[in-house]
Design a protein around this motif. Structure first.
Motif, PDB file in Angstrom:
ATOM      1  N   VAL A  62      -1.230   1.123  -5.461  1.00  0.00           N
ATOM      2  CA  VAL A  62      -0.455   0.776  -4.493  1.00  0.00           C
ATOM      3  C   VAL A  62      -0.086  -0.624  -4.772  1.00  0.00           C
TER       4      VAL A  62
ATOM      5  N   VAL B 124      -2.523  -0.908   4.884  1.00  0.00           N
ATOM      6  CA  VAL B 124      -2.540   0.330   4.444  1.00  0.00           C
ATOM      7  C   VAL B 124      -4.097   0.820   4.012  1.00  0.00           C
TER       8      VAL B 124
ATOM      9  N   THR C 113       0.443   0.396  10.301  1.00  0.00           N
ATOM     10  CA  THR C 113      -0.506   0.513   9.602  1.00  0.00           C
ATOM     11  C   THR C 113      -0.220   2.011   9.520  1.00  0.00           C
ATOM     12  N   VAL C 114       0.159   1.744   7.207  1.00  0.00           N
ATOM     13  CA  VAL C 114       0.457   3.176   6.620  1.00  0.00           C
ATOM     14  C   VAL C 114      -0.511   3.179   6.396  1.00  0.00           C
TER      15      VAL C 114
ATOM     16  N   VAL D   2       4.962   4.271  -0.935  1.00  0.00           N
ATOM     17  CA  VAL D   2       3.526   3.742  -0.016  1.00  0.00           C
ATOM     18  C   VAL D   2       3.888   2.238  -0.100  1.00  0.00           C
TER      19      VAL D   2
ATOM     20  N   LEU E  40       5.457   0.538   3.389  1.00  0.00           N
ATOM     21  CA  LEU E  40       4.696  -1.319   3.954  1.00  0.00           C
ATOM     22  C   LEU E  40       5.670  -2.361   4.177  1.00  0.00           C
TER      23      LEU E  40
END
Length: 417
Positions: A39, A100, A118-119, A402, A406
C-alpha cells in the motif's frame, strides 16, 4: 507499560507539514506488514498530497517496512484497558489525520473511537463467523475485504453489516518487470536447483512456543530438498533468532543452506530468483509467488487460515500441492468444525496439536511423514502449467485500491477534534 507520550515525546507537526497517516499491522505474522508495504508503494505512485507515515504497534513486522519512510514507530500497552487513552494521546501528539490498519481489529476500533477516519484491510474475510463479529471493526470508514476463491455464507452475513464495504483484489506488491506474462514460468521444465523456504506466523498471539513448528518441519523439508536434488536453499521468515541455523544438519541438508530474515523487497527479489518456494501457506506469500509464477509447495498449516489458503492454492492450480500433517498430529476437519464458534477456538486446537507433536515421542515418525509429503508435492508440481492461477483468480490491484480508498478518505476528512 508507560504511555505512548512517556515513551515517545514529539512536538506536534506544524500545520504546513505533510498529512500524517497512521499504519498498523496485526501482531500475527508478516502478511499484514507485506500488505502495508504494498500500500505504501502504491501511495508513492498515486498521492498528490505530501504524506507522513507513523507506525503504531506492528512490532513483529517493522523490519519488513524498513525500506519505507516511516517517521517513527510507537508501542501500544499490553493492558487492553489502556489502549483507548494511549491511542488518543498518539493521535493528538502526532496529529494523525487517517489510518490504514491491516487485520488488527482492536487498534482499528481504538482509532475510530479517537475520531480518526480508518481504512481497514481484511485479507481473511472467508474465516469469519458470528463468533468473530465483536472483534471486527465493521464501522470502519472504509472496510476493504480482499476477494477470495470461496466465501462461505456465514462470513457474508457478518460482512453485510460493514458500514462501507469494498471488495478489493489481492493486496500484494506489484510483480517485478522480469516476471513472465500469461503464467509461463521462465525455464519451465528444468530441474529445481534453488529453493526458498518461508515460515511466517510464528509469533502469533497465544502461541506458547514459536519453536515447535520449525523443529518439526524444517529438518524434514531440508532432507526432502536434498533428496530432490536442490543445491541451494535459503530459510526465511520470522523464526526465533538463530533457530534455523540450529536446525540445519549438514549431513542431510542441501550443500548451500543459509538462513535469516529478509525485508519485503529482499524477499521478493529472492522469490523471483528461486526455482521453487516451500512456504507455510500464508495468503500474502502465496499470492506474491503466484504473481511471479514461482512453483510453490504449501507446508503444513500453522493456523486456521492456512488450512483454507493451502486448499484454495491446490484447487486453483489443479494439483495436490499441500503437505498435510499426519492424522496422528491433526485432523484438519476437527479444526474447521470449530470455526463456527470463532477462530480462537480452532487456533487452540491447532496450536495444542503441534505442541503435543513437538514434545511427544513420535517426533521422528512425524518428521519422516513430512519429508515424504514434501517429496511427493515436489514431484507433483512438475505437472502444473500455470503457477499464477490463484493470483489471477483474485486479481493483483488491491494495493492501489486500498491506496485510493485512503486518498478518498483524506479528501473528505475534516480536522480532528
Amino acid at each position: 507499560m508507560p504511555s505512548i507520550a512517556a515513551r515517545h515525546s514529539a512536538a506536534p507537526a506544524p500545520r504546513s507539514a505533510p498529512v500524517t497517516v497512521a499504519l498498523v499491522g496485526a501482531e500475527f505474522g508478516w502478511g499484514s506488514s507485506g500488505k502495508l508495504s504494498a500500500v505504501l508503494a502504491a501511495l508513492q505512485d498515486r498521492s498528490a498530497l505530501p504524506l507522513r507515515f507513523v507506525g503504531l504497534a506492528s512490532g513483529l513486522g517493522r523490519p519488513l517496512l524498513a525500506g519505507h519512510a516511516v517517521d517513527g514507530w510507537y508501542d501500544l500497552p499490553d493492558d487492553p484497558g489502556l489502549l483507548g487513552p494511549s491511542v488518543r494521546e498518539f493521535v493528538r501528539s502526532q496529529e494523525v489525520r487517517a489510518a490504514v490498519v491491516v487485520l488488527d481489529g482492536a487498534a482499528a476500533k481504538a482509532l475510530l473511537a479517537a475520531g480518526v477516519p480508518t481504512v481497514f484491510v481484511d485479507s481473511l474475510p472467508f474465516l469469519w463467523s458470528e463468533g468473530d463479529r465483536p472483534a471486527l471493526p465493521l464501522d470502519a470508514t472504509v472496510y476493504c475485504a480482499q476477494k477470495s476463491v470461496e466465501l462461505p455464507p456465514e462470513c457474508l452475513e457478518v460482512l453485510a453489516d460493514a458500514r462501507e464495504l469494498r471488495w478489493v483484489e489481492a493486496v500484494i506488491a506489484r510483480p517485478r518487470a522480469s516476471a513472465p506474462e500469461g503464467g509461463a514460468r521462465r525455464n519451465t521444465g528444468r530441474p529445481y536447483r534453488r529453493a526458498l523456504v518461508s515460515l511466517g506466523g510464528l509469533r502469533a498471539p497465544n502461541l506458547a512456543d514459536p519453536e515447535h513448528y520449525p523443529r518439526l518441519v524444517v529438518p524434514a523439508v531440508l532432507e526432502a530438498l536434498a533428496a530432490h536434488g536442490i543445491e541451494e536453499v535459503h530459510i526465511a521468515g520470522n523464526l526465533p533468532r538463530d533457530l534455523a541455523g540450529r536446525l540445519v544438519d549438514s549431513s542431510t541438508a542441501p550443500p548451500r543452506t543459509t538462513a535469516g530474515p529478509l525485508g519485503h523487497g529482499a524477499f521478493l527479489e529472492r522469490l523471483d530468483a528461486c526455482d521453487v518456494l516451500l512456504t507455510s501457506p500464508g495468503l500474502t506469500t502465496l499470492l506474491e509467488a503466484g504473481g511471479l509464477d514461482v512453483p510453490t509447495v504449501c507446508l503444513p498449516p500453522q493456523n486456521l487460515s492456512q488450512i483454507f489458503n493451502g486448499r484454495y492454492h491446490s484447487r486453483a492450480l489443479g494439483a495436490p500441492l499441500r503437505v498435510l500433517w499426519p492424522k496422528e498430529v491433526l485432523v484438519e476437519e476437527d479444526a474447521v468444525a470449530l470455526r463456527s464458534e470463532s477462530e480462537d477456538h480452532a487456533l487452540r486446537l491447532i496450536y495444542g496439536a503441534i505442541a503435543a507433536a513437538a514434545r511427544g515421542d513420535g517426533r521422528q515418525a512425524v518428521g519422516h511423514a513430512l519429508r515424504d509429503g514434501v517429496l511427493d508435492a515436489l514431484r507433483r508440481s512438475a505437472g502444473v502449467e500455470d503457477w499464477g492461477a490463484l493470483t489471477t483468480t483474485v486479481g493483483t490491484g488491491g494495493a492501489a485500491q486500498v491506496a485510493d480508498a485512503l486518498l478518498g478518505v483524506l479528501g473528505t476528512a475534516g480536522p480532528l477534534a
